[in-house]
Design a protein around this motif. Structure first.
Motif, PDB file in Angstrom:
ATOM      1  N   ALA A  77      36.331  60.318 107.791  1.00 55.56           N
ATOM      2  CA  ALA A  77      36.442  61.169 107.009  1.00 55.56           C
ATOM      3  C   ALA A  77      36.801  62.622 107.485  1.00 55.56           C
ATOM      4  O   ALA A  77      37.745  63.472 106.538  1.00 55.56           O
ATOM      5  N   ILE A  78      36.879  63.438 108.879  1.00 57.76           N
ATOM      6  CA  ILE A  78      37.408  64.344 109.170  1.00 57.76           C
ATOM      7  C   ILE A  78      39.138  64.052 108.958  1.00 57.76           C
ATOM      8  O   ILE A  78      39.146  65.109 108.454  1.00 57.76           O
ATOM      9  N   LEU A  79      39.564  63.084 109.473  1.00 52.41           N
ATOM     10  CA  LEU A  79      40.906  62.997 109.892  1.00 52.41           C
ATOM     11  C   LEU A  79      41.307  62.638 108.121  1.00 52.41           C
ATOM     12  O   LEU A  79      42.793  63.164 107.984  1.00 52.41           O
ATOM     13  N   PHE A  80      41.049  62.194 106.967  1.00 50.35           N
ATOM     14  CA  PHE A  80      41.182  62.637 105.439  1.00 50.35           C
ATOM     15  C   PHE A  80      41.203  64.079 105.442  1.00 50.35           C
ATOM     16  O   PHE A  80      42.164  64.152 103.978  1.00 50.35           O
ATOM     17  N   ILE A  81      40.812  64.665 105.270  1.00 47.02           N
ATOM     18  CA  ILE A  81      39.681  65.866 104.343  1.00 47.02           C
ATOM     19  C   ILE A  81      41.000  67.007 105.304  1.00 47.02           C
ATOM     20  O   ILE A  81      41.634  67.576 104.002  1.00 47.02           O
ATOM     21  N   LEU A  82      41.665  67.185 106.275  1.00 53.07           N
ATOM     22  CA  LEU A  82      42.747  68.194 106.539  1.00 53.07           C
ATOM     23  C   LEU A  82      43.803  67.837 105.748  1.00 53.07           C
ATOM     24  O   LEU A  82      44.261  69.145 105.206  1.00 53.07           O
ATOM     25  N   PRO A  83      44.471  65.937 105.752  1.00 55.94           N
ATOM     26  CA  PRO A  83      45.730  65.974 104.870  1.00 55.94           C
ATOM     27  C   PRO A  83      45.573  66.539 103.125  1.00 55.94           C
ATOM     28  O   PRO A  83      46.130  66.737 103.070  1.00 55.94           O
ATOM     29  N   ALA A  84      44.125  65.850 102.614  1.00 55.45           N
ATOM     30  CA  ALA A  84      44.264  66.975 101.445  1.00 55.45           C
ATOM     31  C   ALA A  84      43.949  67.631 101.672  1.00 55.45           C
ATOM     32  O   ALA A  84      45.112  68.099  99.828  1.00 55.45           O
ATOM     33  N   LEU A  85      43.540  68.677 101.954  1.00 52.50           N
ATOM     34  CA  LEU A  85      43.823  69.915 101.666  1.00 52.50           C
ATOM     35  C   LEU A  85      44.512  70.253 101.600  1.00 52.50           C
ATOM     36  O   LEU A  85      45.290  71.552 101.370  1.00 52.50           O
ATOM     37  N   LEU A  86      45.998  69.959 102.652  1.00 52.38           N
ATOM     38  CA  LEU A  86      47.076  70.207 103.395  1.00 52.38           C
ATOM     39  C   LEU A  86      48.131  70.183 101.698  1.00 52.38           C
ATOM     40  O   LEU A  86      48.481  70.719 100.997  1.00 52.38           O
ATOM     41  N   LEU A  87      47.475  68.255 100.697  1.00 55.33           N
ATOM     42  CA  LEU A  87      48.378  67.922  99.695  1.00 55.33           C
ATOM     43  C   LEU A  87      48.131  69.161  98.392  1.00 55.33           C
ATOM     44  O   LEU A  87      48.200  69.277  97.971  1.00 55.33           O
ATOM     45  N   ALA A  88      46.690  69.246  98.730  1.00 53.39           N
ATOM     46  CA  ALA A  88      46.037  69.935  97.674  1.00 53.39           C
ATOM     47  C   ALA A  88      46.275  71.794  97.482  1.00 53.39           C
ATOM     48  O   ALA A  88      46.409  71.763  96.240  1.00 53.39           O
ATOM     49  N   ILE A  89      46.925  72.160  98.680  1.00 54.32           N
ATOM     50  CA  ILE A  89      47.146  73.828  98.754  1.00 54.32           C
ATOM     51  C   ILE A  89      48.355  73.562  97.850  1.00 54.32           C
ATOM     52  O   ILE A  89      49.038  74.714  97.592  1.00 54.32           O
ATOM     53  N   SER A  90      49.263  72.059  98.889  1.00 59.03           N
ATOM     54  CA  SER A  90      51.142  71.960  98.397  1.00 59.03           C
ATOM     55  C   SER A  90      50.764  71.998  97.267  1.00 59.03           C
ATOM     56  O   SER A  90      51.699  72.710  96.053  1.00 59.03           O
ATOM     57  N   VAL A  91      49.655  71.597  96.127  1.00 54.82           N
ATOM     58  CA  VAL A  91      50.061  71.082  94.610  1.00 54.82           C
ATOM     59  C   VAL A  91      50.322  73.077  94.373  1.00 54.82           C
ATOM     60  O   VAL A  91      50.491  72.862  93.011  1.00 54.82           O
ATOM     61  N   ALA A  92      49.084  73.448  94.881  1.00 57.38           N
ATOM     62  CA  ALA A  92      48.329  74.827  93.641  1.00 57.38           C
ATOM     63  C   ALA A  92      49.970  76.048  94.227  1.00 57.38           C
ATOM     64  O   ALA A  92      50.132  76.278  93.216  1.00 57.38           O
ATOM     65  N   VAL A  93      50.726  76.006  95.275  1.00 54.25           N
ATOM     66  CA  VAL A  93      51.228  76.690  95.783  1.00 54.25           C
ATOM     67  C   VAL A  93      52.867  76.328  94.776  1.00 54.25           C
ATOM     68  O   VAL A  93      53.166  77.308  93.743  1.00 54.25           O
ATOM     69  N   ARG A  94      52.481  74.678  94.287  1.00 59.27           N
ATOM     70  CA  ARG A  94      53.787  74.866  93.728  1.00 59.27           C
ATOM     71  C   ARG A  94      53.446  75.513  92.481  1.00 59.27           C
ATOM     72  O   ARG A  94      54.812  75.578  91.106  1.00 59.27           O
ATOM     73  N   SER A  95      52.555  75.052  91.668  1.00 57.09           N
ATOM     74  CA  SER A  95      52.430  75.150  90.369  1.00 57.09           C
ATOM     75  C   SER A  95      52.224  76.466  89.966  1.00 57.09           C
ATOM     76  O   SER A  95      52.802  77.228  88.785  1.00 57.09           O
ATOM     77  N   PHE A  96      51.718  77.186  91.115  1.00 60.39           N
ATOM     78  CA  PHE A  96      51.697  79.001  90.974  1.00 60.39           C
ATOM     79  C   PHE A  96      52.860  79.800  91.059  1.00 60.39           C
ATOM     80  O   PHE A  96      53.545  80.120  90.300  1.00 60.39           O
ATOM     81  N   ASN A  97      54.654  78.824  92.547  1.00 61.91           N
ATOM     82  CA  ASN A  97      55.195  79.770  92.681  1.00 61.91           C
ATOM     83  C   ASN A  97      56.699  79.012  92.386  1.00 61.91           C
ATOM     84  O   ASN A  97      57.421  79.771  92.093  1.00 61.91           O
ATOM     85  N   GLY A  98      57.018  77.990  91.929  1.00 65.71           N
ATOM     86  CA  GLY A  98      57.329  77.078  91.682  1.00 65.71           C
ATOM     87  C   GLY A  98      58.558  76.499  93.157  1.00 65.71           C
ATOM     88  O   GLY A  98      57.270  76.966  94.353  1.00 65.71           O
ATOM     89  N   VAL A  99      59.197  76.354  93.583  1.00 66.01           N
ATOM     90  CA  VAL A  99      59.889  75.759  94.043  1.00 66.01           C
ATOM     91  C   VAL A  99      60.422  77.222  94.650  1.00 66.01           C
ATOM     92  O   VAL A  99      61.297  77.775  94.552  1.00 66.01           O
ATOM     93  N   ASP A 100      60.538  78.025  96.200  1.00 63.07           N
ATOM     94  CA  ASP A 100      60.854  78.790  96.914  1.00 63.07           C
ATOM     95  C   ASP A 100      60.632  77.988  98.356  1.00 63.07           C
ATOM     96  O   ASP A 100      59.813  77.566  98.913  1.00 63.07           O
ATOM     97  N   ASP A 101      61.801  78.103  99.333  1.00 58.27           N
ATOM     98  CA  ASP A 101      61.848  77.617 100.035  1.00 58.27           C
ATOM     99  C   ASP A 101      60.924  77.804 101.030  1.00 58.27           C
ATOM    100  O   ASP A 101      60.801  77.650 102.505  1.00 58.27           O
ATOM    101  N   GLN A 102      61.196  79.296 101.732  1.00 59.22           N
ATOM    102  CA  GLN A 102      60.336  80.281 102.075  1.00 59.22           C
ATOM    103  C   GLN A 102      59.170  79.965 102.369  1.00 59.22           C
ATOM    104  O   GLN A 102      58.011  79.615 103.478  1.00 59.22           O
ATOM    105  N   ILE A 103      58.088  80.323 101.340  1.00 54.98           N
ATOM    106  CA  ILE A 103      57.135  79.629 100.670  1.00 54.98           C
ATOM    107  C   ILE A 103      56.541  77.552 101.313  1.00 54.98           C
ATOM    108  O   ILE A 103      55.759  78.164 102.118  1.00 54.98           O
ATOM    109  N   ALA A 104      57.567  77.769 101.320  1.00 58.22           N
ATOM    110  CA  ALA A 104      57.642  76.041 101.564  1.00 58.22           C
ATOM    111  C   ALA A 104      57.483  76.096 102.825  1.00 58.22           C
ATOM    112  O   ALA A 104      56.724  75.395 103.320  1.00 58.22           O
TER     113      ALA A 104
END
Length: 239
Positions: free
Chosen positions: A21-48
């Protein structure tokens, strides 16, 4: 050196319900953050680069390394079930090597793969950022697995010490304190990422040749010493 029976028992221990359960939480959080950042900021190499470096490499990879590395042996030593393995005609070096392979595989699967996916979500691998940080996650997974496997072999407080190291040294001192950066697995891994990614997007305080040497030395030395500690672990009635 690789023992399938030991590997099966180790996978079962590392991927138990609570740890999984713990192992899945961290990757899921990273993917959720990535989707949110891409949605609000679009493609930005430095932000990525900032997201992957600041969360994936600085926090997610070492924390997953703690879970997989210590979880591959520490619980067996704590509850005494390691006696079952040590009583079998299996070389103790083989036990350590097999557990290391399992820890590396689990750490890579739960850190490098999500890092690659997150990189493509953030900027479609522009400037080779996704590949660069994935390589960093892969090599860091090897070193962290060896270090935390050793920690699980020598200490009954392996998880606590590992978390202090991962959150204190790697995520805080290894990022903010200049002198500490040269002794950070994170910085060694970032040296490889820097060589792959676009110029100026990824930085490391350690040169690539030095980073490769340090990663190799730490991995080999930690694995060897873990084997030595397990070799001198006495079973009841051995003396």
């Amino acid at each position: 050196m690789y023992n399938p029976t030991v590997a099966r028992l180790t996978y079962r221990a590392v991927l138990g319900r609570r740890r999984a359960a713990i192992l899945f939480i961290l990757p899921a959080l990273l993917l959720a953050i990535s989707v949110a950042v891409r949605s609000f900021n679009g493609v930005d190499d430095q932000i990525a680069a900032n997201v992957l470096g600041g969360f994936a490499i600085a926090a997610m990879v070492p924390l997953i390394g703690v879970i997989a590395g210590t979880g591959s042996i520490a619980p067996e030593i704590d509850d005494g079930s390691i006696v079952y393995l040590l009583s079998k005609p299996v070389k103790r070096s083989s036990i350590i090597f097999t557990k290391l392979i399992v820890a590396i595989a689990v750490t890579m699967a739960f850190s490098a793969v999500p890092t690659l996916i997150a990189g493509y979500i953030l900027n479609g691998n522009g400037q080779q950022i996704a590949i660069a940080y994935t390589v960093a996650a892969l090599v860091a997974s090897i070193a962290y697995s060896a270090l935390f496997l050793l920690l699980g072999t020598v200490s009954r407080n392996a998880v606590v010490i590992g978390l202090i190291y991962a959150l204190g040294w790697e995520a805080f001192f290894g990022t903010l304190v200049p002198g500490a950066r040269t002794l950070s697995v994170q910085q060694w891994a970032l040296a490889l990422a820097e060589d792959i990614g676009g110029e100026g997007l990824i930085g490391s305080d350690v040169g690539l040749p030095v980073a490769v040497v340090l990663l190799s030395v730490v991995t080999v030395a930690a694995t060897w010493y873990a084997g030595q500690k397990l070799r001198v672990l006495k079973l009841a009635g051995e003396e």
